[in-house]
Design a protein around this motif. Structure first.
Motif, PDB file in Angstrom:
ATOM      1  N   LEU A   1       0.921  -1.088  -0.099  1.00 64.18           N
ATOM      2  CA  LEU A   1      -0.002   0.066  -0.083  1.00 64.18           C
ATOM      3  C   LEU A   1       0.833   1.131  -0.156  1.00 64.18           C
ATOM      4  O   LEU A   1       0.647   2.237  -0.714  1.00 64.18           O
ATOM      5  CB  LEU A   1      -0.917  -0.072   0.874  1.00 64.18           C
ATOM      6  CG  LEU A   1      -2.152  -0.949   0.975  1.00 64.18           C
ATOM      7  CD1 LEU A   1      -2.828  -1.120   2.559  1.00 64.18           C
ATOM      8  CD2 LEU A   1      -2.970  -0.347   0.066  1.00 64.18           C
ATOM      9  N   ASP A   2       1.890   1.103   0.689  1.00 65.71           N
ATOM     10  CA  ASP A   2       2.872   2.234   1.039  1.00 65.71           C
ATOM     11  C   ASP A   2       3.463   2.767  -0.478  1.00 65.71           C
ATOM     12  O   ASP A   2       3.475   3.728  -0.849  1.00 65.71           O
ATOM     13  CB  ASP A   2       3.930   2.098   1.918  1.00 65.71           C
ATOM     14  CG  ASP A   2       4.620   3.415   2.401  1.00 65.71           C
ATOM     15  OD1 ASP A   2       4.071   4.334   2.468  1.00 65.71           O
ATOM     16  OD2 ASP A   2       5.814   3.506   2.320  1.00 65.71           O
ATOM     17  N   GLU A   3       3.723   1.604  -1.223  1.00 66.00           N
ATOM     18  CA  GLU A   3       4.507   1.722  -2.521  1.00 66.00           C
ATOM     19  C   GLU A   3       3.575   1.917  -3.654  1.00 66.00           C
ATOM     20  O   GLU A   3       3.963   2.501  -4.615  1.00 66.00           O
ATOM     21  CB  GLU A   3       5.246   0.332  -2.949  1.00 66.00           C
ATOM     22  CG  GLU A   3       6.455   0.358  -1.812  1.00 66.00           C
ATOM     23  CD  GLU A   3       7.353  -1.171  -2.240  1.00 66.00           C
ATOM     24  OE1 GLU A   3       7.001  -1.910  -3.122  1.00 66.00           O
ATOM     25  OE2 GLU A   3       8.255  -1.408  -1.638  1.00 66.00           O
ATOM     26  N   HIS A   4       2.373   1.637  -3.651  1.00 61.59           N
ATOM     27  CA  HIS A   4       1.455   1.547  -4.776  1.00 61.59           C
ATOM     28  C   HIS A   4       0.312   2.509  -4.726  1.00 61.59           C
ATOM     29  O   HIS A   4      -0.083   3.155  -5.807  1.00 61.59           O
ATOM     30  CB  HIS A   4       0.915   0.216  -5.141  1.00 61.59           C
ATOM     31  CG  HIS A   4       2.023  -0.779  -5.627  1.00 61.59           C
ATOM     32  ND1 HIS A   4       2.751  -0.717  -6.712  1.00 61.59           N
ATOM     33  CD2 HIS A   4       2.586  -1.759  -4.814  1.00 61.59           C
ATOM     34  CE1 HIS A   4       3.624  -1.817  -6.667  1.00 61.59           C
ATOM     35  NE2 HIS A   4       3.412  -2.276  -5.756  1.00 61.59           N
ATOM     36  N   LEU A   5      -0.119   2.845  -3.469  1.00 60.20           N
ATOM     37  CA  LEU A   5      -1.329   3.556  -3.265  1.00 60.20           C
ATOM     38  C   LEU A   5      -1.008   5.101  -3.602  1.00 60.20           C
ATOM     39  O   LEU A   5      -0.053   5.628  -2.762  1.00 60.20           O
ATOM     40  CB  LEU A   5      -2.144   3.579  -1.935  1.00 60.20           C
ATOM     41  CG  LEU A   5      -3.358   4.287  -1.569  1.00 60.20           C
ATOM     42  CD1 LEU A   5      -4.395   3.807  -2.802  1.00 60.20           C
ATOM     43  CD2 LEU A   5      -3.722   4.205  -0.345  1.00 60.20           C
ATOM     44  N   ALA A   6      -1.440   5.776  -4.432  1.00 58.24           N
ATOM     45  CA  ALA A   6      -1.077   7.283  -4.852  1.00 58.24           C
ATOM     46  C   ALA A   6      -1.748   8.165  -3.887  1.00 58.24           C
ATOM     47  O   ALA A   6      -2.855   8.144  -3.750  1.00 58.24           O
ATOM     48  CB  ALA A   6      -1.691   7.708  -6.222  1.00 58.24           C
ATOM     49  N   VAL A   7      -0.855   8.742  -2.732  1.00 60.68           N
ATOM     50  CA  VAL A   7      -1.184   9.667  -1.980  1.00 60.68           C
ATOM     51  C   VAL A   7      -0.549  11.088  -2.008  1.00 60.68           C
ATOM     52  O   VAL A   7       0.675  10.768  -2.670  1.00 60.68           O
ATOM     53  CB  VAL A   7      -0.808   9.350  -0.452  1.00 60.68           C
ATOM     54  CG1 VAL A   7      -1.957   8.134  -0.006  1.00 60.68           C
ATOM     55  CG2 VAL A   7       0.465   8.738   0.022  1.00 60.68           C
ATOM     56  N   PRO A   8      -1.035  12.206  -1.908  1.00 61.44           N
ATOM     57  CA  PRO A   8      -2.174  12.264  -1.170  1.00 61.44           C
ATOM     58  C   PRO A   8      -3.329  12.450  -2.195  1.00 61.44           C
ATOM     59  O   PRO A   8      -3.192  12.466  -3.312  1.00 61.44           O
ATOM     60  CB  PRO A   8      -1.886  13.785  -0.811  1.00 61.44           C
ATOM     61  CG  PRO A   8      -1.100  14.461  -1.587  1.00 61.44           C
ATOM     62  CD  PRO A   8      -0.216  13.610  -2.194  1.00 61.44           C
ATOM     63  N   PHE A   9      -4.518  11.912  -1.646  1.00 62.50           N
ATOM     64  CA  PHE A   9      -5.759  12.221  -2.423  1.00 62.50           C
ATOM     65  C   PHE A   9      -6.950  12.537  -1.339  1.00 62.50           C
ATOM     66  O   PHE A   9      -6.743  12.508  -0.430  1.00 62.50           O
ATOM     67  CB  PHE A   9      -6.161  10.744  -3.207  1.00 62.50           C
ATOM     68  CG  PHE A   9      -6.493   9.608  -2.137  1.00 62.50           C
ATOM     69  CD1 PHE A   9      -7.642   9.397  -1.407  1.00 62.50           C
ATOM     70  CD2 PHE A   9      -5.333   8.874  -1.674  1.00 62.50           C
ATOM     71  CE1 PHE A   9      -8.172   8.346  -0.779  1.00 62.50           C
ATOM     72  CE2 PHE A   9      -5.724   7.656  -0.860  1.00 62.50           C
ATOM     73  CZ  PHE A   9      -7.078   7.508  -0.218  1.00 62.50           C
ATOM     74  N   GLN A  10      -8.006  13.139  -2.094  1.00 60.72           N
ATOM     75  CA  GLN A  10      -8.982  13.872  -1.404  1.00 60.72           C
ATOM     76  C   GLN A  10     -10.240  12.797  -1.158  1.00 60.72           C
ATOM     77  O   GLN A  10     -10.439  11.868  -2.153  1.00 60.72           O
ATOM     78  CB  GLN A  10      -9.612  15.015  -2.026  1.00 60.72           C
ATOM     79  CG  GLN A  10      -8.470  16.195  -2.272  1.00 60.72           C
ATOM     80  CD  GLN A  10      -7.991  16.496  -0.937  1.00 60.72           C
ATOM     81  OE1 GLN A  10      -8.726  16.949  -0.190  1.00 60.72           O
ATOM     82  NE2 GLN A  10      -6.708  16.664  -0.999  1.00 60.72           N
ATOM     83  N   THR A  11     -10.654  12.721  -0.201  1.00 56.95           N
ATOM     84  CA  THR A  11     -11.992  11.873  -0.024  1.00 56.95           C
ATOM     85  C   THR A  11     -12.913  12.520   0.972  1.00 56.95           C
ATOM     86  O   THR A  11     -12.556  13.679   1.622  1.00 56.95           O
ATOM     87  CB  THR A  11     -11.626  10.388   0.299  1.00 56.95           C
ATOM     88  OG1 THR A  11     -12.889   9.756   0.368  1.00 56.95           O
ATOM     89  CG2 THR A  11     -11.112  10.390   1.775  1.00 56.95           C
ATOM     90  N   SER A  12     -14.105  11.926   1.332  1.00 59.72           N
ATOM     91  CA  SER A  12     -14.879  12.393   2.445  1.00 59.72           C
ATOM     92  C   SER A  12     -15.144  11.599   3.261  1.00 59.72           C
ATOM     93  O   SER A  12     -15.476  10.460   2.945  1.00 59.72           O
ATOM     94  CB  SER A  12     -16.233  12.890   1.679  1.00 59.72           C
ATOM     95  OG  SER A  12     -17.214  13.338   2.587  1.00 59.72           O
ATOM     96  N   VAL A  13     -14.975  11.959   4.670  1.00 59.65           N
ATOM     97  CA  VAL A  13     -15.222  11.146   5.775  1.00 59.65           C
ATOM     98  C   VAL A  13     -16.252  11.800   6.590  1.00 59.65           C
ATOM     99  O   VAL A  13     -16.192  12.836   6.952  1.00 59.65           O
ATOM    100  CB  VAL A  13     -14.021  10.982   6.662  1.00 59.65           C
ATOM    101  CG1 VAL A  13     -14.184  10.155   7.998  1.00 59.65           C
ATOM    102  CG2 VAL A  13     -13.008  10.462   5.783  1.00 59.65           C
ATOM    103  N   LEU A  14     -17.526  10.966   6.742  1.00 62.08           N
ATOM    104  CA  LEU A  14     -18.654  11.430   7.478  1.00 62.08           C
ATOM    105  C   LEU A  14     -18.928  12.859   6.982  1.00 62.08           C
ATOM    106  O   LEU A  14     -19.375  13.803   7.814  1.00 62.08           O
ATOM    107  CB  LEU A  14     -18.396  11.640   8.813  1.00 62.08           C
ATOM    108  CG  LEU A  14     -18.370  10.275   9.709  1.00 62.08           C
ATOM    109  CD1 LEU A  14     -18.037  10.301  11.014  1.00 62.08           C
ATOM    110  CD2 LEU A  14     -19.364   9.198   9.471  1.00 62.08           C
ATOM    111  N   GLY A  15     -19.043  13.001   5.748  1.00 63.84           N
ATOM    112  CA  GLY A  15     -19.519  14.240   4.938  1.00 63.84           C
ATOM    113  C   GLY A  15     -18.419  15.392   5.170  1.00 63.84           C
ATOM    114  O   GLY A  15     -18.653  16.468   4.679  1.00 63.84           O
ATOM    115  N   VAL A  16     -17.172  15.159   5.651  1.00 63.82           N
ATOM    116  CA  VAL A  16     -16.305  16.104   5.728  1.00 63.82           C
ATOM    117  C   VAL A  16     -14.911  15.887   4.855  1.00 63.82           C
ATOM    118  O   VAL A  16     -14.334  14.680   4.791  1.00 63.82           O
ATOM    119  CB  VAL A  16     -15.542  16.285   7.222  1.00 63.82           C
ATOM    120  CG1 VAL A  16     -14.567  17.205   7.169  1.00 63.82           C
ATOM    121  CG2 VAL A  16     -16.721  16.634   8.086  1.00 63.82           C
ATOM    122  N   ASP A  17     -14.612  16.994   3.895  1.00 64.88           N
ATOM    123  CA  ASP A  17     -13.612  16.473   3.015  1.00 64.88           C
ATOM    124  C   ASP A  17     -12.264  16.565   3.721  1.00 64.88           C
ATOM    125  O   ASP A  17     -11.661  17.440   4.464  1.00 64.88           O
ATOM    126  CB  ASP A  17     -13.717  17.930   1.830  1.00 64.88           C
ATOM    127  CG  ASP A  17     -14.760  17.542   0.959  1.00 64.88           C
ATOM    128  OD1 ASP A  17     -15.289  16.592   0.911  1.00 64.88           O
ATOM    129  OD2 ASP A  17     -15.039  18.776   0.328  1.00 64.88           O
TER     130      ASP A  17
END
Length: 92
Positions: free
Chosen positions: A23-39
């Motif tokens: 995950l550390d090597e392949h997941l492109a971060v940073p990225f935006q998402t919403s958690v409980l309606g908060v970006d």
């Protein structure tokens, strides 16, 4: 993908570390998402002392660690999100 992450692992702790590495090597971060309606911005993936893979979510000066399997992904998902699904399969 599960086999790739867990190659040469002898126990669950080593398998967990293998998934964290993938995950550390392949997941492109940073990225935006919403958690409980908060970006939020997911800035990194971490492995906790109690052996959980978590996403570090940031909004302003606030930080929250959310288990990666509980993290709502944006549409379209970030590059490398298929590793989260592989981890989900292994956990079952």
């Amino acid at each position: 993908m599960v086999a790739e992450a867990t190659v040469d692992c002898y126990n669950d702790g080593e398998c967990l570390a293998g998934f964290h590495t993938m995950l550390d090597e392949h997941l492109a971060v940073p990225f935006q998402t919403s958690v409980l309606g908060v970006d939020v911005s997911v800035t990194k993936i971490d492995l906790t002392a109690d052996e959980q893979i978590v996403a570090v979510c940031v909004r302003g000066r606030s930080r929250q660690r959310i288990p990666i399997l509980d993290l709502p992904l944006p549409t379209p998902p970030p590059e490398g999100a298929e590793w989260i699904e592989a981890y989900r399969v292994w956990v079952r």
